[in-house]
Design a protein around this motif. Structure first.
Motif: not given
Length: 126
Positions: A17-37
């Motif tokens: 098993s592995l656990r991958l992460s995707c970190e967003a910067s420069g904006f907030s994932l809560d500031e609008d409605y997004y699809i993260i894929g």
């Protein structure tokens, strides 16, 4: 600057098993409605969908390649989306990317994403 950074890839034996992460910067994932894929691309193959999560309603959709083995999650208020992978097979070997799409984006359609990370490679040995 708007940016996505994937991490957590590496070499793992089949069945592991592995656990991958995707970190967003420069904006907030809560500031609008997004699809993260989460998407992946193996050598000689087109990019394919692993799964997506919507910040609008929390709904998660998985592609056929990941169903029952992979889990996408995000904690409320955090700018990171994770992909937990288990029972890995050599066929899962690929570069794994995260992408974010705004209005009009479709969860499993990679061309509809607006922002991409550089990817993190995953290699599963037999």
């Amino acid at each position: 600057q708007l940016q996505l950074v994937e991490s957590g890839g590496g070499l793992v034996q089949a069945g592991g098993s592995l656990r991958l992460s995707c970190e967003a910067s420069g904006f907030s994932l809560d500031e609008d409605y997004y699809i993260i894929g989460w998407f992946r691309q193996a050598p000689g193959k087109e990019r394919e969908s692993v799964g997506c999560i919507s910040t609008r309603n929390g709904r998660i959709v998985y592609g056929n390649s990941a169903r029952d083995r992979f889990t996408i999650s995000r904690l409320n208020g955090k700018n990171t989306v994770s992909l937990q992978m288990s029972s890995l097979e050599p066929e899962d070997t690929a570069v794994y990317y995260c992408g974010v799409g705004g209005y009009g984006s479709r969860c499993l359609i990679w061309k509809s994403m607006d922002l991409w990370g550089k990817g993190t490679p995953v290699t599963v040995s037999s």
